[in-house]
Design a protein around this motif. Sequence first.
Motif, PDB file in Angstrom:
ATOM      1  N   ARG A  28       0.805  -1.237  -0.123  1.00 56.59           N
ATOM      2  CA  ARG A  28       0.063  -0.023   0.045  1.00 56.59           C
ATOM      3  C   ARG A  28       0.746   1.310   0.029  1.00 56.59           C
ATOM      4  N   ALA A  29       1.965   1.327   0.976  1.00 54.98           N
ATOM      5  CA  ALA A  29       2.818   2.437   0.997  1.00 54.98           C
ATOM      6  C   ALA A  29       3.337   2.826  -0.332  1.00 54.98           C
ATOM      7  N   ALA A  30       3.688   2.000  -0.947  1.00 59.37           N
ATOM      8  CA  ALA A  30       4.474   2.240  -2.097  1.00 59.37           C
ATOM      9  C   ALA A  30       3.521   2.601  -3.279  1.00 59.37           C
ATOM     10  N   ILE A  31       2.163   2.003  -3.475  1.00 56.47           N
ATOM     11  CA  ILE A  31       1.439   2.658  -4.274  1.00 56.47           C
ATOM     12  C   ILE A  31       0.894   3.876  -4.238  1.00 56.47           C
ATOM     13  N   VAL A  32       0.786   4.230  -2.713  1.00 54.79           N
ATOM     14  CA  VAL A  32       0.280   5.912  -2.442  1.00 54.79           C
ATOM     15  C   VAL A  32       1.463   6.855  -2.723  1.00 54.79           C
ATOM     16  N   CYS A  33       2.601   6.396  -2.532  1.00 57.48           N
ATOM     17  CA  CYS A  33       3.830   6.922  -2.744  1.00 57.48           C
ATOM     18  C   CYS A  33       3.925   7.322  -4.324  1.00 57.48           C
ATOM     19  N   ASP A  34       3.907   6.276  -5.103  1.00 58.20           N
ATOM     20  CA  ASP A  34       3.887   6.315  -6.673  1.00 58.20           C
ATOM     21  C   ASP A  34       2.866   7.288  -6.847  1.00 58.20           C
ATOM     22  N   ALA A  35       1.388   7.104  -6.478  1.00 55.32           N
ATOM     23  CA  ALA A  35       0.364   8.083  -7.101  1.00 55.32           C
ATOM     24  C   ALA A  35       0.570   9.529  -6.563  1.00 55.32           C
ATOM     25  N   LEU A  36       1.162   9.606  -5.347  1.00 52.54           N
ATOM     26  CA  LEU A  36       1.607  11.154  -5.007  1.00 52.54           C
ATOM     27  C   LEU A  36       2.742  11.831  -5.749  1.00 52.54           C
ATOM     28  N   SER A  37       3.732  10.855  -5.916  1.00 47.90           N
ATOM     29  CA  SER A  37       4.654  11.199  -7.002  1.00 47.90           C
ATOM     30  C   SER A  37       4.179  11.826  -8.531  1.00 47.90           C
ATOM     31  N   LEU A  38       3.198  10.839  -8.863  1.00 44.19           N
ATOM     32  CA  LEU A  38       2.757  11.069 -10.386  1.00 44.19           C
ATOM     33  C   LEU A  38       1.832  12.357 -10.115  1.00 44.19           C
ATOM     34  N   TYR A  39       1.315  12.866  -8.905  1.00 46.60           N
ATOM     35  CA  TYR A  39       0.613  14.045  -8.969  1.00 46.60           C
ATOM     36  C   TYR A  39       1.322  15.049  -8.874  1.00 46.60           C
ATOM     37  N   GLN A  40       2.387  14.937  -8.125  1.00 49.31           N
ATOM     38  CA  GLN A  40       3.377  16.020  -7.829  1.00 49.31           C
ATOM     39  C   GLN A  40       3.804  16.535  -9.239  1.00 49.31           C
ATOM     40  N   GLN A  41       4.641  15.370  -9.860  1.00 48.14           N
ATOM     41  CA  GLN A  41       4.908  15.764 -11.401  1.00 48.14           C
ATOM     42  C   GLN A  41       3.743  16.292 -12.243  1.00 48.14           C
ATOM     43  N   HIS A  42       2.680  15.930 -12.201  1.00 45.68           N
ATOM     44  CA  HIS A  42       1.273  16.409 -12.886  1.00 45.68           C
ATOM     45  C   HIS A  42       1.386  18.082 -12.500  1.00 45.68           C
ATOM     46  N   ARG A  43       1.346  18.447 -11.282  1.00 43.51           N
ATOM     47  CA  ARG A  43       1.217  19.847 -10.746  1.00 43.51           C
ATOM     48  C   ARG A  43       2.346  20.616 -11.183  1.00 43.51           C
ATOM     49  N   ARG A  44       3.590  19.843 -11.306  1.00 39.46           N
ATOM     50  CA  ARG A  44       4.553  20.770 -11.792  1.00 39.46           C
ATOM     51  C   ARG A  44       4.774  21.046 -13.146  1.00 39.46           C
ATOM     52  N   ALA A  45       4.097  20.202 -13.922  1.00 37.83           N
ATOM     53  CA  ALA A  45       3.924  20.388 -15.303  1.00 37.83           C
ATOM     54  C   ALA A  45       3.014  21.424 -15.689  1.00 37.83           C
ATOM     55  N   GLU A  46       1.673  21.125 -15.038  1.00 36.16           N
ATOM     56  CA  GLU A  46       0.892  22.358 -15.167  1.00 36.16           C
ATOM     57  C   GLU A  46       1.431  23.874 -14.995  1.00 36.16           C
ATOM     58  N   GLU A  47       2.345  23.872 -13.640  1.00 35.04           N
ATOM     59  CA  GLU A  47       2.747  25.234 -13.415  1.00 35.04           C
ATOM     60  C   GLU A  47       3.626  25.797 -14.486  1.00 35.04           C
ATOM     61  N   ASP A  48       4.648  24.581 -15.047  1.00 35.53           N
ATOM     62  CA  ASP A  48       5.418  24.906 -16.192  1.00 35.53           C
ATOM     63  C   ASP A  48       4.912  25.315 -17.506  1.00 35.53           C
ATOM     64  N   ALA A  49       3.504  24.832 -17.655  1.00 34.81           N
ATOM     65  CA  ALA A  49       2.617  25.086 -18.936  1.00 34.81           C
ATOM     66  C   ALA A  49       2.064  26.304 -18.674  1.00 34.81           C
ATOM     67  N   ARG A  50       1.650  26.877 -17.520  1.00 38.13           N
ATOM     68  CA  ARG A  50       1.252  28.174 -17.085  1.00 38.13           C
ATOM     69  C   ARG A  50       2.305  29.236 -17.344  1.00 38.13           C
ATOM     70  N   ILE A  51       3.560  29.025 -16.973  1.00 44.43           N
ATOM     71  CA  ILE A  51       4.703  29.963 -16.940  1.00 44.43           C
ATOM     72  C   ILE A  51       4.624  30.116 -18.574  1.00 44.43           C
ATOM     73  N   LEU A  52       4.856  28.999 -19.155  1.00 43.17           N
ATOM     74  CA  LEU A  52       5.214  29.194 -20.505  1.00 43.17           C
ATOM     75  C   LEU A  52       3.969  29.838 -21.252  1.00 43.17           C
ATOM     76  N   GLU A  53       2.910  29.567 -21.094  1.00 47.55           N
ATOM     77  CA  GLU A  53       1.507  30.196 -21.722  1.00 47.55           C
ATOM     78  C   GLU A  53       1.838  31.990 -21.239  1.00 47.55           C
ATOM     79  N   GLU A  54       2.278  32.072 -20.087  1.00 52.72           N
ATOM     80  CA  GLU A  54       2.255  33.522 -19.821  1.00 52.72           C
ATOM     81  C   GLU A  54       3.470  34.171 -20.385  1.00 52.72           C
ATOM     82  N   SER A  55       4.540  33.427 -20.536  1.00 48.48           N
ATOM     83  CA  SER A  55       5.536  34.419 -21.306  1.00 48.48           C
ATOM     84  C   SER A  55       5.415  34.220 -22.628  1.00 48.48           C
TER      85      SER A  55
END
Length: 72
Positions: A28-55
């Motif tokens: 369970r712990a590994a699955i939850v860690c994987d899910a949170l890591s993917l979520y973190q990666q997704h949020r960072r990508a969204e932020e990068d896309a927002r910055i790129l869109e603004e620039s």
Amino acid sequence: MSVQITVRLPDELAAYVDELVRAGNGPRAAIVCDALSLYQQHRRAEEDARILEESGDYDDFDDLVKFAALDA
């Protein structure tokens, strides 16, 4: 280093995690860690896309697009 936390999940998510465990996807712990890591990666990508869109500066990606093109 790791920190132990307690998390309450809705029944349907807990059942899904248990299904993944039964299917051999790790504890369970590994699955939850994987899910949170993917979520973190997704949020960072969204932020990068927002910055790129603004620039509006897409020129740096021209060479990358040529390199990654399937017909190259």
